[in-house]
Structures are given as C-alpha cells and as structure tokens.
Motif scaffolding. Sequence first.
Motif, PDB file in Angstrom:
ATOM      1  N   VAL A  85      -6.454   6.032  84.060  1.00  0.00           N
ATOM      2  CA  VAL A  85      -7.669   5.628  84.769  1.00  0.00           C
ATOM      3  C   VAL A  85      -8.860   6.457  84.294  1.00  0.00           C
ATOM      4  O   VAL A  85      -9.954   5.934  84.016  1.00  0.00           O
ATOM      5  N   THR A  86      -8.672   7.781  84.183  1.00  0.00           N
ATOM      6  CA  THR A  86      -9.760   8.670  83.751  1.00  0.00           C
ATOM      7  C   THR A  86     -10.256   8.290  82.364  1.00  0.00           C
ATOM      8  O   THR A  86     -11.469   8.188  82.124  1.00  0.00           O
ATOM      9  N   LEU A  87      -9.349   8.074  81.434  1.00  0.00           N
ATOM     10  CA  LEU A  87      -9.750   7.747  80.061  1.00  0.00           C
ATOM     11  C   LEU A  87     -10.359   6.357  79.970  1.00  0.00           C
ATOM     12  O   LEU A  87     -11.296   6.132  79.191  1.00  0.00           O
ATOM     13  N   SER A  88      -9.861   5.414  80.758  1.00  0.00           N
ATOM     14  CA  SER A  88     -10.452   4.073  80.729  1.00  0.00           C
ATOM     15  C   SER A  88     -11.884   4.097  81.249  1.00  0.00           C
ATOM     16  O   SER A  88     -12.760   3.390  80.741  1.00  0.00           O
ATOM     17  N   GLN A  89     -12.141   4.935  82.262  1.00  0.00           N
ATOM     18  CA  GLN A  89     -13.506   5.063  82.782  1.00  0.00           C
ATOM     19  C   GLN A  89     -14.412   5.779  81.776  1.00  0.00           C
ATOM     20  O   GLN A  89     -15.590   5.427  81.608  1.00  0.00           O
ATOM     21  N   ALA A  90     -13.852   6.780  81.079  1.00  0.00           N
ATOM     22  CA  ALA A  90     -14.631   7.501  80.071  1.00  0.00           C
ATOM     23  C   ALA A  90     -15.049   6.569  78.939  1.00  0.00           C
ATOM     24  O   ALA A  90     -16.092   6.762  78.309  1.00  0.00           O
ATOM     25  N   GLU A  91     -14.249   5.565  78.677  1.00  0.00           N
ATOM     26  CA  GLU A  91     -14.561   4.599  77.615  1.00  0.00           C
ATOM     27  C   GLU A  91     -15.251   3.351  78.154  1.00  0.00           C
ATOM     28  O   GLU A  91     -15.471   2.409  77.400  1.00  0.00           O
ATOM     29  N   ASP A  92     -15.557   3.338  79.460  1.00  0.00           N
ATOM     30  CA  ASP A  92     -16.197   2.198  80.108  1.00  0.00           C
ATOM     31  C   ASP A  92     -15.373   0.924  79.927  1.00  0.00           C
ATOM     32  O   ASP A  92     -15.893  -0.159  79.648  1.00  0.00           O
ATOM     33  N   LEU A  93     -14.078   1.096  80.090  1.00  0.00           N
ATOM     34  CA  LEU A  93     -13.142  -0.037  80.040  1.00  0.00           C
ATOM     35  C   LEU A  93     -12.271   0.015  81.297  1.00  0.00           C
ATOM     36  O   LEU A  93     -11.054   0.242  81.220  1.00  0.00           O
ATOM     37  N   PRO A  94     -12.893  -0.181  82.467  1.00  0.00           N
ATOM     38  CA  PRO A  94     -12.183   0.040  83.728  1.00  0.00           C
ATOM     39  C   PRO A  94     -10.974  -0.870  83.930  1.00  0.00           C
ATOM     40  O   PRO A  94     -10.022  -0.496  84.621  1.00  0.00           O
ATOM     41  N   ALA A  95     -10.983  -2.072  83.339  1.00  0.00           N
ATOM     42  CA  ALA A  95      -9.845  -2.971  83.527  1.00  0.00           C
ATOM     43  C   ALA A  95      -8.569  -2.398  82.920  1.00  0.00           C
ATOM     44  O   ALA A  95      -7.459  -2.745  83.346  1.00  0.00           O
ATOM     45  N   HIS A  96      -8.727  -1.511  81.924  1.00  0.00           N
ATOM     46  CA  HIS A  96      -7.551  -0.847  81.374  1.00  0.00           C
ATOM     47  C   HIS A  96      -6.852  -0.028  82.469  1.00  0.00           C
ATOM     48  O   HIS A  96      -5.629  -0.067  82.607  1.00  0.00           O
ATOM     49  N   GLY A  97      -7.646   0.721  83.209  1.00  0.00           N
ATOM     50  CA  GLY A  97      -7.073   1.519  84.292  1.00  0.00           C
ATOM     51  C   GLY A  97      -6.519   0.653  85.411  1.00  0.00           C
ATOM     52  O   GLY A  97      -5.467   0.954  85.986  1.00  0.00           O
ATOM     53  N   GLU A  98      -7.207  -0.450  85.692  1.00  0.00           N
ATOM     54  CA  GLU A  98      -6.765  -1.338  86.772  1.00  0.00           C
ATOM     55  C   GLU A  98      -5.435  -2.009  86.434  1.00  0.00           C
ATOM     56  O   GLU A  98      -4.653  -2.340  87.327  1.00  0.00           O
ATOM     57  N   ALA A  99      -5.185  -2.186  85.108  1.00  0.00           N
ATOM     58  CA  ALA A  99      -3.900  -2.756  84.715  1.00  0.00           C
ATOM     59  C   ALA A  99      -2.746  -1.836  85.064  1.00  0.00           C
ATOM     60  O   ALA A  99      -1.611  -2.287  85.272  1.00  0.00           O
TER      61      ALA A  99
END
Length: 446
Positions: A424-438
Amino acid sequence: MMSTIDLRGRVLGVRELRHLLPRAEFDVATAVETVRPLCEDVRHRGAEALYDLGERFDGVRPTRLRVPAEVLVAALDTLAPDVRAALEESIRRARIVHEDQRRTTTTTTVAEGGTVSERWVPVDRVGLYVPGGRAVYPSSVVMNVVPAQIAEVGSLAVASPPQRENTGVFAGYPHPTVLAACALLGVDEVYAVGGAQAVAAFAYGFTDGEGEDAMVAEPVNLVTGPGNVYVTAAKRLLKGLIGIDSEAGTTEIAVLADDSADPVHVAADLISQAEHDPYAASVLVTDSPALAEAVAAAVERRVPATKHAERVRTALTGPQSGVVLVDDLERGLDVVNAYAAEHLEIQTRDAAAVAARVRNAGAVFVGAYSPVSLGDYIAGSNHVLPTGGCACHSSGLSVQSFLRGIHVVDYNRAALQEVAHHVVTLSQAEDLPAHGEAVTARFDAS
C-alpha cells in the motif's frame, strides 16, 4: 601491411580507446532500408517471394524450399569419411560443454508461506541460420543446433542459401556438407533459403503449395546464427516479432602478446580470421616492438601463400585491422577490454593469469596452443559470438539463449497480509493506489 597505432606514453580512458582502436564499419541502418521491401515481399507473397529472391540473390531457383528427407540422407551418405569423423567429434565435444549449461528450477523462501521460484522454459520454436556465401559452414550447424537441442527446444528449423554450383540430387539446395551436418544432428526441417529473406521466412512463416500437398512452415519465436550485413539488418528490422541472438557483424580477432609469443603463431592466427571476409578485423596488441616487427614480416611471407590471399590482404590492410603498441601488459589489458573482441587470444607469459583479468570478450583463447580456429570447430565452445564491441554487454550463443526464466510467485494469506502495508505504501508513493487496493481487498471484511 597492417597499420600501427602507437599508444605508448598515453593513459587513455575507455571512451578515448574506443575512438582510437580499429573497428570494421558495419552500416546496419542503411541495410535495414534495403531489406525492408524484401521482408515485406516475403510477408505478403510467402513461398513465391522466397523462390524469386533465391533466384535473384543466390543465382538459383530452389527446386523446393524444404529440403526433402532423401536429399539429407544422400548428403550424409556421400560425406567424406574424414569430414564425418571431424563433425562427429565436434558435435560430441559441443554436447559435453553445453550439457553443463543446463539450468534448473530454483525456489527461494522469502518468508514463511511465501516463495518465488524461477523456472526455465525453452523457446517453443527456433529458426537457425547457417550462412553460405564465401565459405561453407557445417560448423555453424553444430554451434546453433547443439545448444537448442540441449535446451529441449520443441521445434527447430535450419535455413541456408541454395548453392548454384550444386548438381544432381543436390541442385537447388544448400551445400551438401551443411545438409550432412543437419542429418548427423537429426534435423529434418531444412530450408533452401538464404539472406534477409530467410529471417523473414522464419518470422512470418509461409505455405509452399496448395491443398493436401501444401507444406506449411510455421513462424518461429527466435532466430539465431551469423550472417552478412543484410541478415543482421533483417534481424534488427524484425526484432520484436521474433527474438534474436545478436546483431552479428564481421568476424574479429584480437591477440594480446608479449615478447614470449611466437610471431609465426600470431601471424597465422591473424590471417586465419582475415580469410573469412575482406572486412574481417585482425588486431595485435603488444608491448614488444620487436614482436610487432617479426609478426609483420611473418604476415608478409604467409599471405601470398594462403589460398584466399587477396581477401586476406584486403582485410589486414583495412581500417578495421592493425597493430596497437602499448607500454606494458597492464595497458594492453585496458586496450583489449575496451575493444571487447569477438575472439581474444592471450599469448603472454603466465597466459592463464592474464586471461583471468579479461572482462570483455566473446571467447578467450589461452596460450600458444589454443588458437581461435580450435574454437571455430572442435574445442567444445560455441563460435556464435558477439562482435563489434558487443562483448562488453552480451554473451555468445549457449543453452541459455534458448531458455526463458519465468518467476513463479506463491504466497499464502498470512504471508501476503504480513507485507500488505508495504504494498500500500509503495503504491501510494507511485500514485497507483489501485495496486494497493488489489491487496487490501483480500482482507476487507465482507
């Protein structure tokens, strides 16, 4: 005969050395535009284009594109016994060396309940090109086929140009010795197609004939093997549609030698590679002016006596060949590492220790009794090697060339939950929140 570049008294970096060292000119970009319409012709007209192009460039219209089984048998039956024995020994030694290149699946436990495996899977189908211009190359059949077979490639095909000089049962087909090498290796899918059109035929596939008697050549996933600038250009043009081993240029040899080297040996080795092509590169790097003079004298004596004297002389006097004088072997190593030769011979005192310090070369030949021609035929090593300085980042053909590493990720619920917050942290850092939501979706209360 060979020009001299004197680097003594100069400490140069890689960029400067690459600028100063001799190198063959190899204009692939221009050749791409030449082969583009040929490849498009094969794409659209298939077999008919291949027949026409064979007649145009090889001077003979193939009898059939696929070499019949009985022609392969005839080639092996009529092969001279000494040539057969030499090819069989070449195959045996190549198999010994390449068998040791097999890869095995590895599984790494990253965390409890979480593993990553790397599984090695052979390419489904490959096209192996064997040139047939100024010389005959059954050895290239061995070098291409053996690693592909050991990698357990599912389907392989060989293409080589039809030879206008062939007569009788071999009329319109590749050289009989090439066909015999295929037969020795159990390769029965062989095509009488050369040049850029062979690469296009591999890439697009084609159908020869109609109805029930039609022969279908399926497209391949990977094309390997050396060839002229037009073969290389077709590889570059079609890369992506197919994988390629490399963009091979003309052959090259560099010899790093000190005053302990035999000048006759060095001269013979420089000439041996120059005989391939007028654009072949032969380079001597030495800290001994006396050796350089002795080699030059030996070259002058030997060239007129060799069969392909004109071709050899053109190669040795060209801008791609020369003698490089250095202060010492330390500087010599700098030069050969910057040059990154396809073939590099070490003819010095304590040659093995010097060779161990070489970082950039397609293959290294150690000492007075390991000439490049040994590797060309029967050392067990592969002679399909990177040229044009590409040895600083690429390797020669091997079993690995025909394999793909597939990572297999296997995490259970607990192992994923343990690292979910990092995802989740890395997906937010890359502005790809759906990655974390998956990931979090798997743990949300339902």
